[in-house]
Design a protein around this motif. Structure first.
Motif, PDB file in Angstrom:
ATOM      1  N   THR A 196      18.761   8.825   4.810  1.00  0.00           N
ATOM      2  CA  THR A 196      17.644   8.292   4.353  1.00  0.00           C
ATOM      3  C   THR A 196      17.961   7.229   3.250  1.00  0.00           C
ATOM      4  O   THR A 196      18.757   6.956   2.715  1.00  0.00           O
ATOM      5  N   ILE A 197      16.726   6.315   3.045  1.00  0.00           N
ATOM      6  CA  ILE A 197      16.792   5.336   1.823  1.00  0.00           C
ATOM      7  C   ILE A 197      15.496   5.185   1.344  1.00  0.00           C
ATOM      8  O   ILE A 197      14.377   5.408   1.927  1.00  0.00           O
ATOM      9  N   LEU A 198      15.278   5.002  -0.016  1.00  0.00           N
ATOM     10  CA  LEU A 198      13.941   4.809  -0.733  1.00  0.00           C
ATOM     11  C   LEU A 198      14.104   3.356  -1.340  1.00  0.00           C
ATOM     12  O   LEU A 198      14.850   3.247  -2.352  1.00  0.00           O
ATOM     13  N   LEU A 199      13.038   2.656  -1.081  1.00  0.00           N
ATOM     14  CA  LEU A 199      12.734   1.445  -1.493  1.00  0.00           C
ATOM     15  C   LEU A 199      11.566   1.365  -2.283  1.00  0.00           C
ATOM     16  O   LEU A 199      10.608   2.091  -2.193  1.00  0.00           O
ATOM     17  N   ALA A 200      11.778   0.612  -3.337  1.00  0.00           N
ATOM     18  CA  ALA A 200      10.511   0.170  -4.190  1.00  0.00           C
ATOM     19  C   ALA A 200      10.051  -1.193  -4.013  1.00  0.00           C
ATOM     20  O   ALA A 200      10.905  -2.200  -3.785  1.00  0.00           O
ATOM     21  N   SER A 201       8.957  -1.657  -4.407  1.00  0.00           N
ATOM     22  CA  SER A 201       8.273  -3.057  -4.245  1.00  0.00           C
ATOM     23  C   SER A 201       7.392  -3.210  -5.403  1.00  0.00           C
ATOM     24  O   SER A 201       6.901  -2.273  -6.041  1.00  0.00           O
ATOM     25  N   ILE A 202       7.667  -4.321  -5.969  1.00  0.00           N
ATOM     26  CA  ILE A 202       6.891  -4.570  -7.203  1.00  0.00           C
ATOM     27  C   ILE A 202       5.492  -5.378  -6.907  1.00  0.00           C
ATOM     28  O   ILE A 202       4.830  -5.619  -7.881  1.00  0.00           O
ATOM     29  N   SER A 203       5.318  -5.274  -5.717  1.00  0.00           N
ATOM     30  CA  SER A 203       3.745  -6.021  -5.209  1.00  0.00           C
ATOM     31  C   SER A 203       2.855  -4.879  -5.474  1.00  0.00           C
ATOM     32  O   SER A 203       2.940  -3.610  -4.890  1.00  0.00           O
ATOM     33  N   PHE A 204       1.657  -5.355  -5.947  1.00  0.00           N
ATOM     34  CA  PHE A 204       0.597  -4.144  -5.958  1.00  0.00           C
ATOM     35  C   PHE A 204      -0.764  -5.076  -5.567  1.00  0.00           C
ATOM     36  O   PHE A 204      -1.165  -6.142  -6.056  1.00  0.00           O
ATOM     37  N   HIS A 205      -1.410  -4.272  -4.606  1.00  0.00           N
ATOM     38  CA  HIS A 205      -2.841  -4.944  -3.987  1.00  0.00           C
ATOM     39  C   HIS A 205      -3.627  -3.525  -4.048  1.00  0.00           C
ATOM     40  O   HIS A 205      -3.391  -2.739  -4.138  1.00  0.00           O
ATOM     41  N   ASN A 206      -4.946  -4.062  -3.659  1.00  0.00           N
ATOM     42  CA  ASN A 206      -5.945  -3.013  -3.142  1.00  0.00           C
ATOM     43  C   ASN A 206      -5.664  -2.143  -2.309  1.00  0.00           C
ATOM     44  O   ASN A 206      -5.201  -2.640  -1.023  1.00  0.00           O
ATOM     45  N   PRO A 207      -5.653  -0.660  -2.250  1.00  0.00           N
ATOM     46  CA  PRO A 207      -5.341   0.045  -0.923  1.00  0.00           C
ATOM     47  C   PRO A 207      -6.116  -0.318   0.263  1.00  0.00           C
ATOM     48  O   PRO A 207      -7.307  -0.707  -0.132  1.00  0.00           O
ATOM     49  N   VAL A 208      -5.582  -0.409   1.364  1.00  0.00           N
ATOM     50  CA  VAL A 208      -6.581  -0.522   2.162  1.00  0.00           C
ATOM     51  C   VAL A 208      -7.168   0.915   2.709  1.00  0.00           C
ATOM     52  O   VAL A 208      -6.810   1.776   2.292  1.00  0.00           O
ATOM     53  N   SER A 209      -8.083   0.898   3.412  1.00  0.00           N
ATOM     54  CA  SER A 209      -9.038   2.129   3.961  1.00  0.00           C
ATOM     55  C   SER A 209      -8.383   3.010   4.769  1.00  0.00           C
ATOM     56  O   SER A 209      -8.782   4.029   4.804  1.00  0.00           O
ATOM     57  N   ALA A 210      -7.293   2.676   5.651  1.00  0.00           N
ATOM     58  CA  ALA A 210      -6.983   3.395   6.613  1.00  0.00           C
ATOM     59  C   ALA A 210      -5.293   3.252   6.622  1.00  0.00           C
ATOM     60  O   ALA A 210      -4.969   1.944   6.488  1.00  0.00           O
ATOM     61  N   ALA A 211      -4.698   4.172   7.419  1.00  0.00           N
ATOM     62  CA  ALA A 211      -3.137   3.699   7.798  1.00  0.00           C
ATOM     63  C   ALA A 211      -3.193   2.715   8.839  1.00  0.00           C
ATOM     64  O   ALA A 211      -3.866   2.399   9.572  1.00  0.00           O
ATOM     65  N   GLU A 212      -1.983   1.701   8.487  1.00  0.00           N
ATOM     66  CA  GLU A 212      -1.780   0.810   9.213  1.00  0.00           C
ATOM     67  C   GLU A 212      -0.607   0.604   9.892  1.00  0.00           C
ATOM     68  O   GLU A 212       0.208   1.019   9.211  1.00  0.00           O
ATOM     69  N   THR A 213      -0.336  -0.094  10.981  1.00  0.00           N
ATOM     70  CA  THR A 213       0.970  -0.113  11.750  1.00  0.00           C
ATOM     71  C   THR A 213       1.311  -1.402  11.757  1.00  0.00           C
ATOM     72  O   THR A 213       2.639  -2.039  12.029  1.00  0.00           O
ATOM     73  N   GLY A 214       0.355  -2.403  11.894  1.00  0.00           N
ATOM     74  CA  GLY A 214       0.749  -3.997  12.124  1.00  0.00           C
ATOM     75  C   GLY A 214       0.717  -4.064  13.658  1.00  0.00           C
ATOM     76  O   GLY A 214       0.305  -2.983  14.464  1.00  0.00           O
ATOM     77  N   ASP A 215       1.484  -5.149  14.114  1.00  0.00           N
ATOM     78  CA  ASP A 215       1.832  -5.424  15.531  1.00  0.00           C
ATOM     79  C   ASP A 215       3.144  -4.713  15.911  1.00  0.00           C
ATOM     80  O   ASP A 215       4.282  -5.212  15.686  1.00  0.00           O
ATOM     81  N   LEU A 216       2.811  -3.412  16.233  1.00  0.00           N
ATOM     82  CA  LEU A 216       4.070  -2.405  16.394  1.00  0.00           C
ATOM     83  C   LEU A 216       5.209  -3.264  17.442  1.00  0.00           C
ATOM     84  O   LEU A 216       6.296  -3.306  17.314  1.00  0.00           O
ATOM     85  N   ASP A 217       4.863  -3.812  18.549  1.00  0.00           N
ATOM     86  CA  ASP A 217       5.725  -4.498  19.525  1.00  0.00           C
ATOM     87  C   ASP A 217       6.421  -5.432  18.788  1.00  0.00           C
ATOM     88  O   ASP A 217       7.478  -5.680  19.066  1.00  0.00           O
ATOM     89  N   GLN A 218       5.630  -6.554  18.111  1.00  0.00           N
ATOM     90  CA  GLN A 218       6.341  -7.407  17.386  1.00  0.00           C
ATOM     91  C   GLN A 218       7.202  -6.920  16.404  1.00  0.00           C
ATOM     92  O   GLN A 218       8.533  -7.611  16.293  1.00  0.00           O
ATOM     93  N   LEU A 219       6.900  -6.186  15.504  1.00  0.00           N
ATOM     94  CA  LEU A 219       7.750  -5.477  14.629  1.00  0.00           C
ATOM     95  C   LEU A 219       9.125  -4.705  15.233  1.00  0.00           C
ATOM     96  O   LEU A 219      10.128  -4.875  14.659  1.00  0.00           O
ATOM     97  N   ARG A 220       8.879  -4.028  16.256  1.00  0.00           N
ATOM     98  CA  ARG A 220       9.891  -3.148  16.913  1.00  0.00           C
ATOM     99  C   ARG A 220      11.007  -4.380  17.333  1.00  0.00           C
ATOM    100  O   ARG A 220      12.157  -4.241  17.271  1.00  0.00           O
ATOM    101  N   GLN A 221      10.385  -5.343  18.056  1.00  0.00           N
ATOM    102  CA  GLN A 221      11.449  -6.507  18.522  1.00  0.00           C
ATOM    103  C   GLN A 221      12.134  -7.018  17.302  1.00  0.00           C
ATOM    104  O   GLN A 221      13.469  -7.458  17.426  1.00  0.00           O
ATOM    105  N   LYS A 222      11.504  -7.209  16.398  1.00  0.00           N
ATOM    106  CA  LYS A 222      12.277  -8.036  15.018  1.00  0.00           C
ATOM    107  C   LYS A 222      13.173  -6.952  14.710  1.00  0.00           C
ATOM    108  O   LYS A 222      14.319  -7.413  14.304  1.00  0.00           O
ATOM    109  N   ALA A 223      12.757  -5.626  14.631  1.00  0.00           N
ATOM    110  CA  ALA A 223      14.039  -4.572  13.903  1.00  0.00           C
ATOM    111  C   ALA A 223      14.950  -4.536  15.046  1.00  0.00           C
ATOM    112  O   ALA A 223      16.253  -4.606  14.529  1.00  0.00           O
ATOM    113  N   LEU A 224      14.704  -4.654  16.066  1.00  0.00           N
ATOM    114  CA  LEU A 224      15.793  -4.604  17.203  1.00  0.00           C
ATOM    115  C   LEU A 224      16.862  -5.913  17.100  1.00  0.00           C
ATOM    116  O   LEU A 224      17.908  -5.782  17.356  1.00  0.00           O
ATOM    117  N   GLU A 225      16.101  -6.961  16.776  1.00  0.00           N
ATOM    118  CA  GLU A 225      16.733  -8.093  16.742  1.00  0.00           C
ATOM    119  C   GLU A 225      17.803  -8.155  15.724  1.00  0.00           C
ATOM    120  O   GLU A 225      18.890  -8.614  15.797  1.00  0.00           O
TER     121      GLU A 225
END
Length: 315
Positions: free
Chosen positions: A8-37
């Motif tokens: 496991t790994i725990l990451l922290a971010s110093i960026s703070f924005h207004n919460p979104v109204s629901a869970a989001e995944t973004g463009d999963l196909d694109q993000l998976r290809q980037k992770a694989l690359e």
């Protein structure tokens, strides 16, 4: 023995924005290809084979990320005790392959997740020795990725890996391959007869009929088999013209999962050592009345290896 690793790994971010109204995944196909690359770039730099995306691994990774978000936990093991191997199997993967998993959590990370976020997560994993070990592990061939961001800007990301693994106790590149049953039998006898001589028992001799019988006992489809019926399976496995040559017969079988794609000398040493450490198998292998031996090793190509040994006392 089926092998899996999870870190496991725990990451922290110093960026703070207004919460979104629901869970989001973004463009999963694109993000998976980037992770694989990113993973494959690292593996190529270290002379390792590239991975390909696998649907069961993607499903296992995404379901775990969403489950951690939904139920508010952060671990490789679910509250019910399910592991990455369980999730992979449920998604349609093979129980005989080695599995590994990296997870990360980032708090204060806005949605939707982006390729830049994937790069940050990847760098965090590579900077952590246990996660880096999974990414650069030998014996893997497929990869999966899942990510989700909740309304409170908590992000969960999961990398999953699977493959045939490597031989137990052997070299990772499996250079010392042994595919013929005659050679496999000779290697097995080296270890067994060393133990027999230590007990002042006559060494076993290789017998073509028993080698053939050991090969015939192996599953035709590289899948696990039930226990051997000595009056049924073994008698049918032995060439019919030689059955009357034997006063007694015995058989041993073993399986190994996540143990590599091809049969190697390391596998033979491992199976024989395991059998010699088991009291019931040891008593068969060192039975002073037995005279001959045959051994065969089968590899499915996807991690499962099955070994079969037949021992006999010649009339």
């Amino acid at each position: 023995m089926i092998r899996s690793l999870a870190v496991t790994i725990l990451l922290a971010s110093i960026s703070f924005h207004n919460p979104v109204s629901a869970a989001e995944t973004g463009d999963l196909d694109q993000l998976r290809q980037k992770a694989l690359e990113l993973v494959n770039d690292e593996r190529r730099e270290h002379g390792l084979e590239s991975l390909s995306l696998g649907s069961p691994l993607n499903s296992a990774a995404q379901s775990h990320a969403e489950d951690m978000l939904r139920r508010g936990y952060y671990a490789h093991t679910s509250p019910e005790g399910d592991t990455v191997a369980d999730r992979y199997l449920e998604a349609g993967g093979s129980r005989w392959q080695v599995t590994a998993e990296n997870i990360a959590r980032c708090q204060g990370c806005p949605a939707p997740p982006t390729e830049q976020r994937i790069e940050e997560l990847h760098q965090g994993w590579m900077n952590s020795p246990p996660h880096r070990e999974n990414i650069l592990r030998r014996g893997l061939d497929r990869f999966g990725f899942g990510i989700v961001v909740g309304p409170d800007q908590t992000l969960y990301a999961v990398q999953t890996f699977a493959g045939a693994g490597t031989p137990r106790g052997g070299q990772p590149d499996e250079a010392d391959l042994v595919t013929g049953s005659d050679e496999q039998t000779a290697l097995a006898l080296q270890r067994i007869n060393k133990e027999r001589r230590a007990r002042n028992h006559a060494p076993l001799k290789a017998a073509p009929a028993l080698i053939r019988a050991s090969s015939n006992l192996l599953p035709k489809d590289s899948q696990p088999t039930a226990a051997i019926d000595l009056q049924g399976d073994l008698s049918r496995a032995l060439p019919s013209s030689t059955f009357q040559d034997w006063r007694s017969l015995a058989a041993i079988m073993g399986r190994c999962g996540g143990c590599g794609a091809q049969p190697s000398s390391a596998d033979i040493r491992s199976f024989v050592t395991q059998w010699l450490e088991d009291p019931s198998y040891r008593s068969r292998l060192l039975d002073e009345d037995l005279t001959h031996f045959g051994f065969s090793l089968q590899a499915s190509g996807h991690g499962l290896k099955t070994a079969s040994a037949v021992l006999g006392q010649r009339r």
